[in-house]
Motif scaffolding. Sequence first.
Motif, PDB file in Angstrom:
ATOM      1  N   ALA A 300       0.999  -1.335  -0.376  1.00 25.03           N
ATOM      2  CA  ALA A 300      -0.055  -0.271   0.130  1.00 25.03           C
ATOM      3  C   ALA A 300       0.921   1.424   0.100  1.00 25.03           C
ATOM      4  O   ALA A 300       2.160   1.450   0.820  1.00 25.03           O
ATOM      5  CB  ALA A 300      -0.981   0.198   1.187  1.00 25.03           C
ATOM      6  N   ALA A 301       0.660   2.568  -1.054  1.00 28.12           N
ATOM      7  CA  ALA A 301       1.056   3.208  -0.900  1.00 28.12           C
ATOM      8  C   ALA A 301       0.923   4.712   0.630  1.00 28.12           C
ATOM      9  O   ALA A 301       2.340   5.339   0.237  1.00 28.12           O
ATOM     10  CB  ALA A 301       1.277   4.361  -2.270  1.00 28.12           C
ATOM     11  N   ASP A 302       0.469   4.525   1.071  1.00 28.56           N
ATOM     12  CA  ASP A 302       0.603   5.112   2.159  1.00 28.56           C
ATOM     13  C   ASP A 302       1.255   4.242   3.567  1.00 28.56           C
ATOM     14  O   ASP A 302       1.114   4.519   5.159  1.00 28.56           O
ATOM     15  CB  ASP A 302      -0.723   5.330   2.674  1.00 28.56           C
ATOM     16  CG  ASP A 302      -1.862   4.541   3.311  1.00 28.56           C
ATOM     17  OD1 ASP A 302      -1.481   2.823   2.431  1.00 28.56           O
ATOM     18  OD2 ASP A 302      -3.266   4.392   3.168  1.00 28.56           O
ATOM     19  N   VAL A 303       1.960   2.741   3.231  1.00 30.80           N
ATOM     20  CA  VAL A 303       2.209   1.835   5.005  1.00 30.80           C
ATOM     21  C   VAL A 303       3.671   2.273   4.835  1.00 30.80           C
ATOM     22  O   VAL A 303       4.051   1.908   3.362  1.00 30.80           O
ATOM     23  CB  VAL A 303       1.822   0.932   4.302  1.00 30.80           C
ATOM     24  CG1 VAL A 303       2.808  -0.015   5.469  1.00 30.80           C
ATOM     25  CG2 VAL A 303       0.781   0.261   4.804  1.00 30.80           C
ATOM     26  N   GLN A 304       4.167   2.341   5.805  1.00 29.98           N
ATOM     27  CA  GLN A 304       5.782   2.694   6.127  1.00 29.98           C
ATOM     28  C   GLN A 304       5.865   1.550   7.332  1.00 29.98           C
ATOM     29  O   GLN A 304       5.548   1.779   7.916  1.00 29.98           O
ATOM     30  CB  GLN A 304       6.163   4.107   6.854  1.00 29.98           C
ATOM     31  CG  GLN A 304       7.444   4.071   6.670  1.00 29.98           C
ATOM     32  CD  GLN A 304       8.384   4.017   5.752  1.00 29.98           C
ATOM     33  OE1 GLN A 304       8.498   4.742   4.864  1.00 29.98           O
ATOM     34  NE2 GLN A 304       8.809   2.451   5.534  1.00 29.98           N
ATOM     35  N   VAL A 305       6.548   0.893   6.215  1.00 30.46           N
ATOM     36  CA  VAL A 305       6.979  -0.004   7.732  1.00 30.46           C
ATOM     37  C   VAL A 305       8.162  -0.367   8.319  1.00 30.46           C
ATOM     38  O   VAL A 305       9.363  -0.001   7.659  1.00 30.46           O
ATOM     39  CB  VAL A 305       7.260  -1.916   7.087  1.00 30.46           C
ATOM     40  CG1 VAL A 305       7.930  -2.781   7.538  1.00 30.46           C
ATOM     41  CG2 VAL A 305       5.771  -2.100   5.998  1.00 30.46           C
ATOM     42  N   VAL A 306       8.077   0.033   9.890  1.00 29.20           N
ATOM     43  CA  VAL A 306       9.198   0.327  10.796  1.00 29.20           C
ATOM     44  C   VAL A 306       9.715  -1.488  11.659  1.00 29.20           C
ATOM     45  O   VAL A 306       9.065  -2.423  12.057  1.00 29.20           O
ATOM     46  CB  VAL A 306       9.570   0.893  11.749  1.00 29.20           C
ATOM     47  CG1 VAL A 306      10.672   1.089  12.116  1.00 29.20           C
ATOM     48  CG2 VAL A 306       9.031   2.737  11.185  1.00 29.20           C
ATOM     49  N   ARG A 307      11.086  -2.086  10.867  1.00 26.83           N
ATOM     50  CA  ARG A 307      11.485  -3.193  11.879  1.00 26.83           C
ATOM     51  C   ARG A 307      12.184  -2.395  13.085  1.00 26.83           C
ATOM     52  O   ARG A 307      12.765  -2.004  12.830  1.00 26.83           O
ATOM     53  CB  ARG A 307      11.678  -4.274  10.194  1.00 26.83           C
ATOM     54  CG  ARG A 307      10.830  -4.748   9.993  1.00 26.83           C
ATOM     55  CD  ARG A 307      11.744  -5.705   8.922  1.00 26.83           C
ATOM     56  NE  ARG A 307      10.153  -6.556   7.678  1.00 26.83           N
ATOM     57  CZ  ARG A 307       9.763  -7.362   7.794  1.00 26.83           C
ATOM     58  NH1 ARG A 307       9.396  -7.757   8.251  1.00 26.83           N
ATOM     59  NH2 ARG A 307       8.929  -7.249   6.732  1.00 26.83           N
ATOM     60  N   LEU A 308      11.973  -3.661  14.065  1.00 26.42           N
ATOM     61  CA  LEU A 308      12.530  -3.341  15.115  1.00 26.42           C
ATOM     62  C   LEU A 308      13.794  -4.624  14.955  1.00 26.42           C
ATOM     63  O   LEU A 308      13.187  -6.185  15.337  1.00 26.42           O
ATOM     64  CB  LEU A 308      11.473  -3.210  16.512  1.00 26.42           C
ATOM     65  CG  LEU A 308      10.710  -2.314  16.655  1.00 26.42           C
ATOM     66  CD1 LEU A 308       9.625  -2.079  17.615  1.00 26.42           C
ATOM     67  CD2 LEU A 308      11.009  -1.132  16.419  1.00 26.42           C
ATOM     68  N   VAL A 309      14.985  -4.283  14.791  1.00 29.24           N
ATOM     69  CA  VAL A 309      15.401  -5.644  14.569  1.00 29.24           C
ATOM     70  C   VAL A 309      16.436  -5.832  16.283  1.00 29.24           C
ATOM     71  O   VAL A 309      16.858  -5.379  16.453  1.00 29.24           O
ATOM     72  CB  VAL A 309      16.346  -5.090  13.734  1.00 29.24           C
ATOM     73  CG1 VAL A 309      15.969  -5.929  12.280  1.00 29.24           C
ATOM     74  CG2 VAL A 309      17.203  -4.631  13.238  1.00 29.24           C
ATOM     75  N   ALA A 310      17.467  -6.915  15.643  1.00 27.06           N
ATOM     76  CA  ALA A 310      18.288  -7.198  17.043  1.00 27.06           C
ATOM     77  C   ALA A 310      19.861  -6.686  17.623  1.00 27.06           C
ATOM     78  O   ALA A 310      19.717  -6.090  18.447  1.00 27.06           O
ATOM     79  CB  ALA A 310      18.812  -8.420  16.263  1.00 27.06           C
ATOM     80  N   ASP A 311      20.417  -6.207  15.984  1.00 30.07           N
ATOM     81  CA  ASP A 311      21.150  -5.677  16.546  1.00 30.07           C
ATOM     82  C   ASP A 311      22.171  -4.215  14.786  1.00 30.07           C
ATOM     83  O   ASP A 311      20.861  -4.772  14.025  1.00 30.07           O
ATOM     84  CB  ASP A 311      22.965  -6.330  17.059  1.00 30.07           C
ATOM     85  CG  ASP A 311      22.891  -7.514  16.280  1.00 30.07           C
ATOM     86  OD1 ASP A 311      22.720  -7.220  14.929  1.00 30.07           O
ATOM     87  OD2 ASP A 311      22.848  -8.202  16.591  1.00 30.07           O
ATOM     88  N   ALA A 312      22.928  -4.197  15.285  1.00 28.53           N
ATOM     89  CA  ALA A 312      23.411  -2.802  14.038  1.00 28.53           C
ATOM     90  C   ALA A 312      23.847  -4.113  12.730  1.00 28.53           C
ATOM     91  O   ALA A 312      23.596  -3.525  11.101  1.00 28.53           O
ATOM     92  CB  ALA A 312      24.729  -1.516  14.379  1.00 28.53           C
TER      93      ALA A 312
END
Length: 531
Positions: A300-312
Amino acid sequence: MTVTVAARGDAQSAIDRHVPVLVAQLVASRITAGDSTLWGPAAEAEASIRLGWTQAVSVSRPLVAEIVALREQLTERGISRIVLCGMGGSSLAPEVITQTAGVPLVVLDSTDPSQVAAALGEHLGHTAVVVSSKSGSTVETDSQKRSFEAAFRAAGIDPAERIIIVTDPGSPLEQASVAAGYRVFTADPTVGGRYSALTAFGLVPSGLAGVDLDALLDEAEAASLSLAVDSASNPGLQLGAAIAGTSPLRDKLVIVADGTHIVGLGDWIEQLIAESTGKDGVGILPVVVGVDAPELTSGAADVQVVRLVADARATRDVADGEIELSGTLGAQLLTWQYATAVAGVLLGINPFDQPDVESAKVAARGLLDARPEPVPASFVDGDVEVVGPAAVLGSASTVGEAVHALEATLSPTGYVAVQVYLNRLAHPELEAVRHFIASRTGRPVTFGWGPRFLHSTGQYHKGGPTIGAFLQITGLLGDDLEIPERPFTYAQLISAQAAGDAVVLAEHGAPVVTLRVSNAEGIAAIIAALS
């Protein structure tokens, strides 16, 4: 360790476009210095008394020894269970802090009578209660405090030996609590509730539960310099630009924990961003999901996904169009606060007020005073009563048809909010409803437990863009519970909160459908109808 922000696609373009301007305007250092002019003349008065969170680490350090000393005293007296009565920022920050540390804390942020009764009835002899409220006027927290006071007295326990108060200095709650002999911690009054994670509101219940507070503050302090400097590498500027600076704006922020050690951070972020940005007809809607959520692959054009991941290291390979974030808990708490303040600059809104939260409270109070008969059901489908406007329900005669009719009101940029006013500890299976609706509609779907969400996404629902469709699930499963010295019960209170919010949403032009249940069979029927 500081926070690492990595992005691709529109989010990275937003960083490239906005961060140099933010650096040139000295936005980071001005936030840190308490410059209240950043958000425009209309916001200046409020912002001038709401930037204390930038100094929370240094202000809170002296509290740690006091909290540790009190914990040792409580332990010596046989206290092994801490209950937190609080709403919004007062409960969400301690929840994520204690869950991440792996220490037990009972968070009571509900007016569901069965959830309150469970908190009251378990191991009272070994329980201490933290009551957190900036003013003390929050109806949920005041009711819970009254219930614990009565329960302690009935058990022959002096409430002053078991109840700890966290509030603002000079508040009515502080005055009454000092007079009653309670232990009182006062927080920095220049910090709003949703920015209070690293103040007494976040630290007192977490520390009493057993969290290493010095370590948490060390994590935040390690990130503080990078957040305060006007540099292109500032993670607060990068994150703020990525979530609020895309063009056109991707205003549905889908947040997924994907490898992070931090437990429940999405719920805290949801409250911070929704209540801070959802106003004046604009805003960012946080959507907290699991790793299998349909929103992650909807395109969807109005969706921004943010993933909270383990480390750098995990951020070296970012999916196109996504943001990945890593860092310690203390560092992320502070980074998200800076990013939200930066988002306010980019969106042109005041990130420190919540002008529409009060409307639902006023409506609920009015219903508690008037005690009208419940709105008659539009129709009944087995164990479920369905309530909604004829213009939405049309010819629907089943639960499934009613929800489909609600979904049909969605615009191409709309979202569905599922709002459940039941015991969240007893009925986690209802969270599956979110996934079912998102799969069917291809649109973002939020899920909130009432009245908890009223203190977070509730602001966005009323103050943000009018593009939501709202599905309430309400009911009384089990016995009601009296609220001491109040003319209403918990069941009457939570019912008024749900009905009051529905009224205000409808006044804003939003479609609302309510499913009322009175037994477990009704819950099962809803899940079956929507699966």
